[in-house]
Each structure stands twice: as C-alpha cells, then as structure tokens.
Write a protein that holds these residues in place. Structure first.
Motif, PDB file in Angstrom:
ATOM      1  N   LEU A 184       0.814  -1.206   0.000  1.00  0.00           N
ATOM      2  CA  LEU A 184       0.000   0.000   0.000  1.00  0.00           C
ATOM      3  C   LEU A 184       0.852   1.263   0.000  1.00  0.00           C
ATOM      4  CD1 LEU A 184      -2.707  -1.161   2.561  1.00  0.00           C
ATOM      5  CD2 LEU A 184      -3.029  -0.832   0.109  1.00  0.00           C
ATOM      6  N   LEU A 185       1.968   1.234   0.704  1.00  0.00           N
ATOM      7  CA  LEU A 185       2.874   2.384   0.709  1.00  0.00           C
ATOM      8  C   LEU A 185       3.373   2.690  -0.695  1.00  0.00           C
ATOM      9  CD1 LEU A 185       4.981   1.515   3.896  1.00  0.00           C
ATOM     10  CD2 LEU A 185       3.435   3.467   3.653  1.00  0.00           C
ATOM     11  N   GLN A 186       3.792   1.677  -1.409  1.00  0.00           N
ATOM     12  CA  GLN A 186       4.332   1.899  -2.746  1.00  0.00           C
ATOM     13  C   GLN A 186       3.235   2.293  -3.734  1.00  0.00           C
ATOM     14  OE1 GLN A 186       7.674  -0.481  -4.224  1.00  0.00           O
ATOM     15  NE2 GLN A 186       7.379  -1.844  -2.466  1.00  0.00           N
ATOM     16  N   LEU A 187       2.042   1.704  -3.589  1.00  0.00           N
ATOM     17  CA  LEU A 187       0.946   2.110  -4.459  1.00  0.00           C
ATOM     18  C   LEU A 187       0.636   3.592  -4.283  1.00  0.00           C
ATOM     19  CD1 LEU A 187      -1.572  -0.884  -4.127  1.00  0.00           C
ATOM     20  CD2 LEU A 187       0.067  -0.453  -5.958  1.00  0.00           C
ATOM     21  N   ARG A 188       0.596   4.040  -3.030  1.00  0.00           N
ATOM     22  CA  ARG A 188       0.319   5.457  -2.762  1.00  0.00           C
ATOM     23  C   ARG A 188       1.401   6.348  -3.368  1.00  0.00           C
ATOM     24  NH1 ARG A 188      -1.879   8.514   1.574  1.00  0.00           N
ATOM     25  NH2 ARG A 188      -3.359   6.836   1.966  1.00  0.00           N
ATOM     26  N   LEU A 189       2.649   5.962  -3.185  1.00  0.00           N
ATOM     27  CA  LEU A 189       3.758   6.781  -3.676  1.00  0.00           C
ATOM     28  C   LEU A 189       3.779   6.865  -5.197  1.00  0.00           C
ATOM     29  CD1 LEU A 189       6.589   5.623  -1.251  1.00  0.00           C
ATOM     30  CD2 LEU A 189       5.723   7.952  -1.474  1.00  0.00           C
ATOM     31  N   VAL A 190       3.615   5.736  -5.857  1.00  0.00           N
ATOM     32  CA  VAL A 190       3.677   5.717  -7.326  1.00  0.00           C
ATOM     33  C   VAL A 190       2.575   6.592  -7.915  1.00  0.00           C
ATOM     34  CG1 VAL A 190       3.404   4.271  -9.368  1.00  0.00           C
ATOM     35  CG2 VAL A 190       4.825   3.488  -7.474  1.00  0.00           C
ATOM     36  N   MET A 191       1.342   6.477  -7.397  1.00  0.00           N
ATOM     37  CA  MET A 191       0.241   7.239  -7.962  1.00  0.00           C
ATOM     38  C   MET A 191       0.345   8.712  -7.611  1.00  0.00           C
ATOM     39  SD  MET A 191      -2.157   7.167 -10.010  1.00  0.00           S
ATOM     40  CE  MET A 191      -2.164   5.390 -10.256  1.00  0.00           C
ATOM     41  N   ALA A 192       0.664   9.021  -6.350  1.00  0.00           N
ATOM     42  CA  ALA A 192       0.775  10.425  -5.952  1.00  0.00           C
ATOM     43  C   ALA A 192       1.957  11.085  -6.646  1.00  0.00           C
ATOM     44  CB  ALA A 192       0.921  10.526  -4.440  1.00  0.00           C
ATOM     45  N   GLY A 193       3.029  10.352  -6.831  1.00  0.00           N
ATOM     46  CA  GLY A 193       4.185  10.918  -7.516  1.00  0.00           C
ATOM     47  C   GLY A 193       3.872  11.266  -8.946  1.00  0.00           C
TER      48      GLY A 193
END
Length: 573
Positions: free
Chosen positions: A376-385
């Motif tokens: 979930l951390l990486q999903l959030r980062l990839v999309m927000a980035g």
C-alpha cells in the motif's frame, strides 16, 4: 467383498498378485522407505535448506522496472501479493509434513497383505454404514499404524495457509501407478473446514477435493456425485474407503476453528472421525487453524492427543523485542530487511530504525499486515508521484498515514496486539473482511480516488485527490487517471465517453469499473486481434466439451463454452 466396489476388488487383486516384489531400492533412501512404492516417487528426506527454498518466493524485479511508466510500476508492486520468505514455524512445518507422510506410508505398504486387508475392511465399513449402522458403532479393527499428526495453530495473518500451500507444492499431488498395480495415489489433500463447522459439509468438501485432484491428472472421478444425499454415517465411511483406496498420504484440515461453532456433540463427532482416520485407517491428519481452535483441541486430554501426536506448531507474530529496545525484535528487522529489497519507487528508501519502528507499530509483527502495508505504501507513492510530482520516498509519517487510512478494519485487532490483551485477541478468528477490503482497493485500475494523497504525509498540509467530492469524481480526476495510465490525449475523450455509456450511474465505484472496461475496449480497438486457440482441457460435469461433434469448428465450440460458462482458452504459445 461387496460387488458395489469393483475398483477396490480390482486393485486388491492386483496388489495380492504382486506382494512379493523384487527389490527396487532407491539410492539415498532410508531402508524403511526403500521398497515402498508409495514413497518411491516422493522427494528424498529434506534438509532445512530444501524447505527454505520451497518457502522463499521473491517477486520478479529488475532495475529496468524503474524506467516503466507509473501505471506499469503500479502493477509491478502487486507482484508482492504472493511474496513469502521462510520463518521458523514454516520451516518446522515443512520438516514435520515430510516425516508424517513417509511414516504413514510405512504402515500402509502396498506390497504387504496388511494393506489389502485394509482395503477390504474399508469396504466392509461402508457396507455396514449403508445397512444402517452408525459410524460410532462400527468395529474399527486396528492395523499396523505408523501414522502421526500435529496441529498448526496461530494468529490470523501469521502465514499458516500460505505455508501449507508452498510446502505441499514440493510433492506431486497425484501419482499414477500402473506397474506392478493400478492405483492413483493422492500424496496430500487439503480440505477447508466449512464455515458452518458441519461434519456433513466437511465430507462433501473432501469428496470435492478428491475429484478435483484426480481430474487435474485426467482421471475421471465422481465421488461427490456418488455420495450426494447420503447419510452422514455413509459419507464418513466413504471418506475412509476413498482415503484408503487412493492411499492419501496426509489429510490437511484447514480452518479447523470453524468446528467450534457447532454443538459439542457435533464437535466430538468431527474430532472422533478425524482421529479414527489416523488411528484406525492410518491416514496422517494435520489440523490447521487460528488460536481459537486451541481450546477445541485441548478441551480434554484425549482431544489434545489428536493434535499433539508430534506437538503443535505455533505461527505467532514476530515479537516486539525487549522493553528497553528499539520497539521491534531481530526477527522483524530481518524479515523487513529482506522484503525491503523489492521497491518500484523512483527514489529507493533506505531502511532505518525510525521506519522499522513505524512499521512495527502499525502491524505488530503480523506478516500478512507487514507485506500488505509495504504494498500500500508503494501504491500510494507511485500514484501520488505521477499526479503531483512528489518524491516517492517512504517516511514514518507516511507509514502512519497509510495505515490509519487503509487499516481501519484491522485497527482494533492491531490495538489488541499492541496492548497484548488476551480477551480482545480471542475475539479475532480471521481477517477475511480486511482481505476483501484490500483486494477491493487494488483491483481493477488500482486505487480509490477518495483516499487522501501524500500532501499531509510530506508536510504540505491536508489534501484530497483533485475533483473528488462525496464519492463522486469530476472529469479532471479521470483525465489524471488516464494520463497516469500512459493513454494519449487523443484517446482519452473516447474512453471517458465510453465509460459514461457503460457505467450504471455516476457513483465513483461504478465509474471506476466502467473506466477499466473502457480502457480495455480502447486497447482492443488499437491493437490487432490476437488469435486464440482451444486449450486442451478435460471435460468436467456439465461441460459441453464432452458432447463435441465431429467436424465442429473452434468458433462453434467457443460459442457453446462461452454460453455454458466454461472458458478453456489460452494464447498461442
């Protein structure tokens, strides 16, 4: 012997003709296993490293993945969904399982007359049950018994079921014996205890799994139909017969805690039957469940012996470490360190004690939660980035933010673990609701737009995704989503129009599903159709492939299969 069981009669006769076999010693095999056909085709006795290899399942990862567009990296992150690494309880489970399978076959050597008598006795038991005798009244004569069993218990999310699947994959499930006798050996069979805890449902699940295992190897099997509508006593006797006929090496009953939902006399019926399979038929039984099953199995000393033939294995959370320590133990540090290698963010995050402490606070060492939080951390980062050009770096504040937003269903469970409150923990038997919520979050295009983005975690103040209000998103939100998927501007208008046409309303969930369908339709239009061919697959009950006519075209077959709900197609190799 009853004439109702010709398969038993034929197998028994062939085995009797070949009981004096020639020596067929397998090099490197223990003497007590050397000439047993049921053990001959199994892997040799493992070392811990062999089990470690079976349990270690790193995701596919390449440095070139970081050059992919955000929508593709989003999908790469989901490779972690099947990630696993060996833990001490899992290694112990793998060693125990190999031992009980082979020790169980020592007492059921098909080259001995004892085994043939066991086949005949299983038929007689079913005949008596069919004549009206209750299962508990049947005269279960003892045979040479070398079977063992154990229980694997632990908290939800501790990796029990995953371990069972990975360890069982070391063995062929079905072995076809044609020489010197005809027999389809089932090495292992995993049956989930039905949510109702009903013994009759357990029997039905057993026959269903036997049919599935045999059919996957092209062996026609209709035990489920054969025992449909039979009495519980006949079904239990039938389980004993089928387990003997197919030389089941181990019966693994998962989710055994469901049995505690029924009355005590029914609980006793299920447990008595499982121990009878082990003690009288010689089938090793492994019971897997949450800690809620501990009281069930230890209600009496007699019950405890059923699960503790070799002692119990406990899948517990990774401990927090000493009180004066950093807030997590060395096992937790090692697990996260190994997992931390698999990052798809543009700026890899270095692991330090602050991050480890935050990870432990939000997961309390539960392996399933640890892996899901990392995803979930990486999903959030990839999309927000991709939307706001923010740094794709994991921070302690981000860990707390994502856990606060996405771990709401398991918040009370994690809190009970944090407080080490036995009474509260006893209320949690599974995490199925959280599993569904997690899958809902990452399925389809991949994220819920109503979830807050990274602004708060990175110190830029609270914020929500652009254009989202009350579960409804405007067109600018979908434009951002389509851009993140790498779809060119000239195709976005068509996709958005198609999504509005397909959606059953303007509610966010309906639009997200329609957007996914529209993107797939657009890609199909932009790419030449890829020809498919009929995949070779065995017919199943109700499958129209069983009635295929000579000269029928693939298109005709496809139309019937599609109408019947059977796909059975694959891309050209």
């Amino acid at each position: 012997m009853s004439r109702r069981h010709p398969t038993i009669r034929k197998s028994a006769c062939m085995i009797l003709r070949t009981t004096m076999m020639t020596d067929d010693h397998v090099p490197g095999t223990l003497e007590e296993y050397a000439n047993n056909p049921f053990i001959k085709h199994l892997p040799t006795e493992p070392e811990l490293d062999d089990i470690r290899v079976a349990l270690d399942k790193p995701p596919r990862h390449s440095p070139t993945d970081l050059g992919l567009r955000p929508g593709q990296r989003w999908h790469c992150v989901m490779r972690l969904a099947e990630y696993s690494q060996p833990t001490n309880p899992a290694l112990q489970f793998g060693m125990y399982l190999d031992l009980i399978i082979k020790r169980g076959y020592v007492g059921r050597d098909p080259t001995t007359t004892d085994y043939v008598r066991g086949l005949e006795r299983a038929v007689e038991l079913e005949d008596k049950a069919a004549a009206g005798a209750s299962w508990t009244s049947l005269d279960l004569l003892p045979q040479t018994d070398t079977s063992l069993g154990f229980a694997a218990l632990g908290m939800p999310g501790g990796g029990k079921t995953h371990t069972v699947k990975r360890v069982c994959a070391r063995y062929p499930q079905v072995i076809k014996h044609t020489d010197p006798f005809l027999l389809n050996q089932i090495v292992w069979l995993r049956v989930e205890c039905p949510p109702s805890g009903s013994p009759k449902s357990l029997c039905e699940f057993f026959f269903q799994q036997v049919d599935s295992a045999l059919r996957r190897q092209g062996v026609p099997s209709r035990y489920q139909d054969q025992y449909k509508g039979k009495t519980l006593d006949v079904m239990m006797a039938g389980m004993a017969r089928v387990a003997t006929l197919h030389a089941i090496g181990v019966l693994i009953v998962d989710e055994i805690q469901h049995v505690k939902r029924v009355k005590q006399d029914v609980q006793a019926s299920v447990l008595n039957f499982l121990v009878t399979l082990r003690n009288s038929i010689g089938i090793p039984v492994v019971m897997v469940g949450t800690m809620a099953a501990q009281r069930l199995l230890r209600r009496t000393f007699h019950d405890a012996r059923r699960g503790d033939g070799m002692g119990s294995i406990y899948f517990e959370r990774l401990p927090p470490g000493p009180k004066n320590g950093p807030g997590f133990g060395p096992e937790f540090r090692m697990f996260v360190k190994q997992m931390w290698r698999w990052q798809w963010t543009l700026q890899p995050t270095e692991l330090d004690d602050a991050i480890l402490k935050a990870m432990y606070e939000e997961t309390q060492g539960v392996i399933d939660l640890m892996v899901k939080l990392f995803i979930l951390l990486q999903l959030r980062l990839v999309m927000a980035g991709s939307k706001r050009k923010l740094p794709e770096v994991i921070t302690p504040s981000l860990i707390h933010d994502v856990a606060r937003e996405r771990f709401r269903i398991v918040a009370t469970y994690v809190s009970a673990l944090r407080e080490n409150d036995p009474e509260k923990l006893a209320e949690f038997e599974d995490l199925i609701d959280f599993e569904r919520e997690f899958n809902d979050y990452v399925q389809g295009i991949g994220f819920r737009l109503e979830a807050p983005v990274l602004a708060e975690s990175h110190g830029a103040g609270p914020g929500t995704a652009a254009g989202v209000t009350g579960g409804v998103a405007d067109e600018s939100t979908y434009e951002i989503l389509l851009a993140a998927q790498g779809i060119p501007p000239d195709r976005r208008e068509w996709i958005l129009g198609k999504a509005k046409e397909l959606a059953l309303g303007d509610e966010l969930g309906a639009m997200m599903l329609a957007m996914s369908q529209a993107i797939a339709a657009d890609r199909a239009l932009q790419s030449p159709a890829k020809k498919t061919k009929l995949k070779a697959a065995e017919p199943i009950d109700g499958d129209s492939r069983a009635d295929q006519k000579p000269g029928e075209t693939a298109e005709d077959v496809y139309a019937r299969l599609e109408a019947a709900g059977h796909v059975g197609f694959a891309d050209d190799p």
